[in-house]
Design a protein around this motif. Structure first.
Motif, PDB file in Angstrom:
ATOM      1  N   TYR A   1      48.092  49.939  49.126  1.00 60.43           N
ATOM      2  CA  TYR A   1      46.804  50.232  49.747  1.00 60.43           C
ATOM      3  C   TYR A   1      46.858  51.427  50.674  1.00 60.43           C
ATOM      4  CZ  TYR A   1      45.741  45.526  48.187  1.00 60.43           C
ATOM      5  OH  TYR A   1      45.564  44.408  47.427  1.00 60.43           O
ATOM      6  N   GLN A   2      48.037  51.950  50.871  1.00 60.35           N
ATOM      7  CA  GLN A   2      48.226  52.873  51.976  1.00 60.35           C
ATOM      8  C   GLN A   2      49.502  53.653  51.710  1.00 60.35           C
ATOM      9  OE1 GLN A   2      49.129  50.417  55.302  1.00 60.35           O
ATOM     10  NE2 GLN A   2      49.076  52.023  56.836  1.00 60.35           N
TER      11      GLN A   2
ATOM     12  N   PRO B   1      55.003  55.071  56.344  1.00 57.13           N
ATOM     13  CA  PRO B   1      56.117  54.177  56.635  1.00 57.13           C
ATOM     14  C   PRO B   1      55.730  52.722  56.868  1.00 57.13           C
ATOM     15  CG  PRO B   1      55.680  55.626  58.492  1.00 57.13           C
ATOM     16  CD  PRO B   1      54.856  56.135  57.354  1.00 57.13           C
ATOM     17  N   GLY B   2      54.510  52.458  57.311  1.00 56.21           N
ATOM     18  CA  GLY B   2      54.149  51.076  57.630  1.00 56.21           C
ATOM     19  C   GLY B   2      53.500  50.333  56.487  1.00 56.21           C
ATOM     20  N   ALA B   3      53.366  50.970  55.327  1.00 52.53           N
ATOM     21  CA  ALA B   3      52.594  50.371  54.232  1.00 52.53           C
ATOM     22  C   ALA B   3      53.346  49.240  53.549  1.00 52.53           C
ATOM     23  CB  ALA B   3      52.255  51.447  53.212  1.00 52.53           C
ATOM     24  N   LEU B   4      52.600  48.304  53.019  1.00 52.73           N
ATOM     25  CA  LEU B   4      53.139  47.205  52.224  1.00 52.73           C
ATOM     26  C   LEU B   4      52.654  47.331  50.788  1.00 52.73           C
ATOM     27  CD1 LEU B   4      52.369  44.209  54.627  1.00 52.73           C
ATOM     28  CD2 LEU B   4      54.616  45.223  54.210  1.00 52.73           C
TER      29      LEU B   4
ATOM     30  N   VAL C   1      51.706  44.783  47.807  1.00 55.30           N
ATOM     31  CA  VAL C   1      51.394  43.373  47.623  1.00 55.30           C
ATOM     32  C   VAL C   1      50.996  43.177  46.168  1.00 55.30           C
ATOM     33  CG1 VAL C   1      49.829  41.511  48.269  1.00 55.30           C
ATOM     34  CG2 VAL C   1      50.591  43.143  49.992  1.00 55.30           C
TER      35      VAL C   1
ATOM     36  N   ASP D   1      67.886  47.886  52.914  1.00 57.23           N
ATOM     37  CA  ASP D   1      67.621  46.941  54.013  1.00 57.23           C
ATOM     38  C   ASP D   1      66.219  46.333  53.943  1.00 57.23           C
ATOM     39  OD1 ASP D   1      65.869  48.864  55.005  1.00 57.23           O
ATOM     40  OD2 ASP D   1      67.110  49.392  56.720  1.00 57.23           O
ATOM     41  N   ARG D   2      65.405  46.735  52.985  1.00 60.58           N
ATOM     42  CA  ARG D   2      64.026  46.236  52.928  1.00 60.58           C
ATOM     43  C   ARG D   2      63.962  44.802  52.406  1.00 60.58           C
ATOM     44  NH1 ARG D   2      63.737  50.276  56.068  1.00 60.58           N
ATOM     45  NH2 ARG D   2      62.242  51.932  55.624  1.00 60.58           N
ATOM     46  N   ALA D   3      63.357  43.947  53.179  1.00 59.22           N
ATOM     47  CA  ALA D   3      63.169  42.540  52.802  1.00 59.22           C
ATOM     48  C   ALA D   3      61.970  42.398  51.878  1.00 59.22           C
ATOM     49  CB  ALA D   3      62.974  41.703  54.065  1.00 59.22           C
TER      50      ALA D   3
ATOM     51  N   CYS E   1      55.386  40.659  48.557  1.00 54.28           N
ATOM     52  CA  CYS E   1      54.997  41.605  49.599  1.00 54.28           C
ATOM     53  C   CYS E   1      56.258  42.271  50.125  1.00 54.28           C
ATOM     54  CB  CYS E   1      54.301  40.811  50.714  1.00 54.28           C
ATOM     55  SG  CYS E   1      53.863  41.771  52.159  1.00 54.28           S
TER      56      CYS E   1
END
Lengths: 167, 167
Positions: free
Chosen positions: B32-33, B36-39, B41, B67-69, B124
């Motif tokens: 959606y974006q 750096p803060g985008a998710l 989903v 490192d991304r969960a 996500c």
């Protein structure tokens, strides 16, 4: 939650009736990892209710690291995600079980319970996001209120809103 | 998905029977974006099935930004999240509707359908995470296989696994 609702008298009456220590809203969150890639995952439960015309709300926040997005996935109940930007955009998205909203970065957001049951969401966001609650309280509340309208809900402008700081 | 299952003859037979263009696994994802803060989903749907003793699996990956969960929340069906680290840790978590797993950073992960219905998860993760699929194919597959065991499932060591690169 003092100062969150416009009708302070109705809020005080509700607290007096229920007792100040009765929970109306709680969050169970889990941080499984430290570091930049970590997510915080949890559930938010907001009990139904009204304070004057206003439906029960969470405090609401902008992320302290404002670009961090957040997923909310409705597990039960009926709610609204109320969204606003510092430059005046506004959105309200109804959530029922199985529906989800991705709150983009830079959007102030608050959950509202517009139903008769607990409104429960699963949420997920970057662990480094943080919360800025003052952006709402310093502005006299959010720009819009979610109020009762017959059996449903509608938005009305909050007359106490003094404007957000320019982004 | 060629090379994903150990029993290549059974895989080829299944493809011949179903046709190479029949989908057994698909992902609907939404970004959606940017930034750096985008998710990201979306939902992942993995049809039930077995190739030899092995239950149907997704290709599996480590995040390119390791490192991304990633959150997986089961919406329907019955599955297993198979998890391994480069230094030899292993975990298998069963998922049924309403259960969720937070895959921490640095864990290779794959969904396995151990049920009779489509296994559907909501996922996500940070939009900058990316996927490294080669870490599995270069190692001859994951360390463990999820195989049929009576009416259930169990893990067995994958004899073709040649080891992951040291972290």
């Amino acid at each position: 939650m003092s100062g969150v609702y416009r009708d302070d008298a109705a809020w005080r009456a509700a607290v007096a009736e229920r007792g100040a220590d009765e929970l109306v809203y709680w969050v169970d969150d889990h941080r499984y990892q430290e570091g930049p890639g970590a997510l915080i995952v949890g559930t938010s439960t907001l009990l139904p209710g009204r304070i004057g015309d206003e439906f029960a709300v969470t405090r609401g926040h902008l992320h302290a690291v404002a670009d961090r997005a957040e997923l909310y996935h409705c597990l039960s109940g009926r709610g609204v995600m109320l969204l606003e930007t510092l430059d005046g955009q506004s959105a309200a998205i109804e959530l029922t079980p199985g529906k989800a909203v991705n709150v983009p970065g830079h959007w102030i957001h608050r959950s509202v319970n517009v139903g008769d049951e607990p409104f429960v969401t699963l949420f997920c966001y970057a662990a480094d996001a943080g919360q800025d609650y003052a952006v709402i309280s310093d502005a006299g509340g959010m720009q819009n209120l979610v109020v009762a309208d017959g059996d449903g809900w509608t938005l009305t402008a909050n007359p106490d809103h003094t404007g957000y700081p320019r982004p």
